[in-house]
Scaffold this motif. Structure first.
Motif, mmCIF file in Angstrom:
data_model
loop_
_atom_site.group_PDB
_atom_site.id
_atom_site.type_symbol
_atom_site.label_atom_id
_atom_site.label_comp_id
_atom_site.label_asym_id
_atom_site.label_seq_id
_atom_site.Cartn_x
_atom_site.Cartn_y
_atom_site.Cartn_z
ATOM 1 N N VAL A 256 6.423 -1.126 7.674
ATOM 2 C CA VAL A 256 6.044 0.210 7.224
ATOM 3 C C VAL A 256 7.333 0.964 6.896
ATOM 4 O O VAL A 256 8.251 1.018 7.719
ATOM 5 C CB VAL A 256 5.248 0.957 8.309
ATOM 6 C CG1 VAL A 256 4.809 2.331 7.804
ATOM 7 C CG2 VAL A 256 4.043 0.131 8.762
ATOM 8 N N GLU B 59 -1.443 7.826 8.791
ATOM 9 C CA GLU B 59 -2.154 6.681 8.230
ATOM 10 C C GLU B 59 -1.275 5.433 8.242
ATOM 11 O O GLU B 59 -1.755 4.313 8.480
ATOM 12 C CB GLU B 59 -2.589 7.004 6.804
ATOM 13 C CG GLU B 59 -3.375 5.910 6.112
ATOM 14 C CD GLU B 59 -3.725 6.256 4.679
ATOM 15 O OE1 GLU B 59 -4.312 5.396 3.989
ATOM 16 O OE2 GLU B 59 -3.387 7.387 4.234
ATOM 17 N N ALA B 60 0.013 5.619 8.012
ATOM 18 C CA ALA B 60 0.930 4.485 7.915
ATOM 19 C C ALA B 60 1.050 3.720 9.228
ATOM 20 O O ALA B 60 1.281 2.511 9.227
ATOM 21 C CB ALA B 60 2.303 4.966 7.463
ATOM 22 N N VAL C 96 0.586 5.037 1.038
ATOM 23 C CA VAL C 96 -0.305 5.903 1.809
ATOM 24 C C VAL C 96 0.167 7.348 1.732
ATOM 25 O O VAL C 96 1.323 7.636 1.415
ATOM 26 C CB VAL C 96 -0.393 5.433 3.276
ATOM 27 C CG1 VAL C 96 -0.990 4.032 3.346
ATOM 28 C CG2 VAL C 96 0.976 5.445 3.949
ATOM 29 N N GLU C 97 -0.750 8.260 2.034
ATOM 30 C CA GLU C 97 -0.480 9.678 1.865
ATOM 31 C C GLU C 97 0.188 10.321 3.071
ATOM 32 O O GLU C 97 0.911 11.308 2.947
ATOM 33 C CB GLU C 97 -1.785 10.416 1.542
ATOM 34 C CG GLU C 97 -2.404 10.015 0.220
ATOM 35 C CD GLU C 97 -1.512 10.352 -0.964
ATOM 36 O OE1 GLU C 97 -0.850 11.413 -0.924
ATOM 37 O OE2 GLU C 97 -1.481 9.558 -1.919
ATOM 38 N N THR C 98 -0.073 9.795 4.265
ATOM 39 C CA THR C 98 0.444 10.434 5.471
ATOM 40 C C THR C 98 1.097 9.415 6.388
ATOM 41 O O THR C 98 0.731 8.228 6.398
ATOM 42 C CB THR C 98 -0.677 11.134 6.253
ATOM 43 O OG1 THR C 98 -1.598 10.145 6.766
ATOM 44 C CG2 THR C 98 -1.427 12.127 5.370
ATOM 45 N N GLN D 269 9.324 4.484 5.263
ATOM 46 C CA GLN D 269 9.355 5.836 4.704
ATOM 47 C C GLN D 269 10.522 5.920 3.751
ATOM 48 O O GLN D 269 11.610 5.409 4.021
ATOM 49 C CB GLN D 269 9.444 6.899 5.796
ATOM 50 C CG GLN D 269 10.759 6.996 6.546
ATOM 51 C CD GLN D 269 10.798 8.211 7.465
ATOM 52 O OE1 GLN D 269 10.070 8.274 8.448
ATOM 53 N NE2 GLN D 269 11.667 9.161 7.143
ATOM 54 N N GLN E 228 0.836 -1.195 0.000
ATOM 55 C CA GLN E 228 0.000 0.000 0.000
ATOM 56 C C GLN E 228 0.873 1.247 0.000
ATOM 57 O O GLN E 228 1.869 1.316 0.730
ATOM 58 C CB GLN E 228 -0.897 0.033 1.234
ATOM 59 C CG GLN E 228 -1.949 -1.054 1.302
ATOM 60 C CD GLN E 228 -2.772 -0.909 2.572
ATOM 61 O OE1 GLN E 228 -2.241 -0.933 3.680
ATOM 62 N NE2 GLN E 228 -4.064 -0.735 2.408
ATOM 63 N N ILE F 128 5.340 5.297 2.677
ATOM 64 C CA ILE F 128 5.029 6.719 2.690
ATOM 65 C C ILE F 128 6.240 7.468 2.146
ATOM 66 O O ILE F 128 7.382 7.179 2.540
ATOM 67 C CB ILE F 128 4.649 7.215 4.109
ATOM 68 C CG1 ILE F 128 4.486 8.745 4.149
ATOM 69 C CG2 ILE F 128 5.684 6.799 5.125
ATOM 70 C CD1 ILE F 128 3.268 9.251 3.455
ATOM 71 N N ARG G 254 3.553 -1.252 3.668
ATOM 72 C CA ARG G 254 3.082 0.121 3.548
ATOM 73 C C ARG G 254 4.251 1.050 3.273
ATOM 74 O O ARG G 254 5.312 0.887 3.878
ATOM 75 C CB ARG G 254 2.406 0.539 4.858
ATOM 76 C CG ARG G 254 0.988 1.056 4.715
ATOM 77 C CD ARG G 254 0.319 1.086 6.083
ATOM 78 N NE ARG G 254 -0.142 -0.217 6.481
ATOM 79 C CZ ARG G 254 -0.264 -0.628 7.735
ATOM 80 N NH1 ARG G 254 0.064 0.177 8.716
ATOM 81 N NH2 ARG G 254 -0.707 -1.830 7.993
#
Length: 235
Positions: free
Chosen positions: A190, A12-13, A7-9, A192, A5, A218, A216
């Motif tokens: 997750v 949210e992550a 994600v935008e923020t 970044q 996924q 970002i 996820r």
């Protein structure tokens, strides 16, 4: 296998990280530390976390802030004290955080073992020291070894340099450190990244963490130097 996924923020992550979760956080000091994800985790309110990291926070940002806010009940690390680890020092001296000290090589191997499906392993590191107290010891070929178990996590928060649209990751130099093995050792990973690239934007030979380990992503842009793209994209 579910798709990665995007994600935008950061909020949210990390939204589904629950109180009491075991969270691996990449980084060797500040190198490769996913600061924006940690800040979002602080905002989420999750507490009583068990954190796995090489250190116990630097200064006042990232992991240090998570400790300062009292969200970490236990930390598993190899290097808890340094000149600017004052938040950990204060919590530890007042009994507000539990420490499991692990030799650095053992820490890396325990995390790697979790991702590789290894049930346990023997290592000579730590034998006849307080780190081996209460652990099984075996003599193999005239040398003593200590039995160590894998470290699994509910979530890994890691920092990479770039991801493609499938979720394959590349890292920047020493910022790679614990990221790849943590990604494999957690139920949910997750990430970044500084940039998200189109399919084909990362040479398959350069992929360090395959998308199968990434849940996820970002994007957190940065002005840091870039990693070269594929030759076909440079013309």
């Amino acid at each position: 296998m579910s798709e990665t996924q995007f994600v935008e923020t950061a909020k949210e992550a990390v939204a589904d990280i629950a109180a009491g979760a075991t969270v691996m956080i990449s980084g060797f000091g500040t190198a490769g530390q996913p600061v924006e994800l940690i800040e979002a985790l602080i905002e989420s309110g999750a507490k009583d976390l068990t954190v796995v990291n090489n250190n116990a926070g630097n200064g006042d940002r990232g992991l240090a802030a998570l400790i300062r806010e009292g969200r970490v009940g236990k930390i598993i690390c190899s290097f808890p004290r340094q000149s600017d680890s004052h938040h950990f020092d204060e919590k530890y001296r007042t009994g507000k955080i539990e420490l499991e000290l692990v030799a650095q090589g053992n820490l890396a191997e325990r995390i790697r073992a979790a991702g590789a499906g290894i049930g346990a392993f023997f290592t000579p590191t730590g034998y006849n020291t307080p780190l081996a107290e209460g652990k099984e010891v075996r003599e193999i070929d005239g040398r003593h070894y200590v039995l160590e178990y894998p470290i699994h996590a509910d979530v890994a928060l890691i920092k990479a340099y770039a991801a493609d649209r499938l979720g394959n990751l590349v890292y920047r130099k020493t910022a790679r450190n614990f990221g790849p093995i943590m990604a494999a050792a957690a139920k949910t990973t997750v990430v970044q990244v500084h940039e998200i690239r189109s399919l084909g934007g990362i040479d398959p030979e350069h992929v360090v963490t395959p998308s199968i380990y990434v849940d996820r992503v970002i994007e957190v842009p940065s002005e840091r130097p870039t990693i070269p793209r594929r030759v076909s994209e440079q013309h």
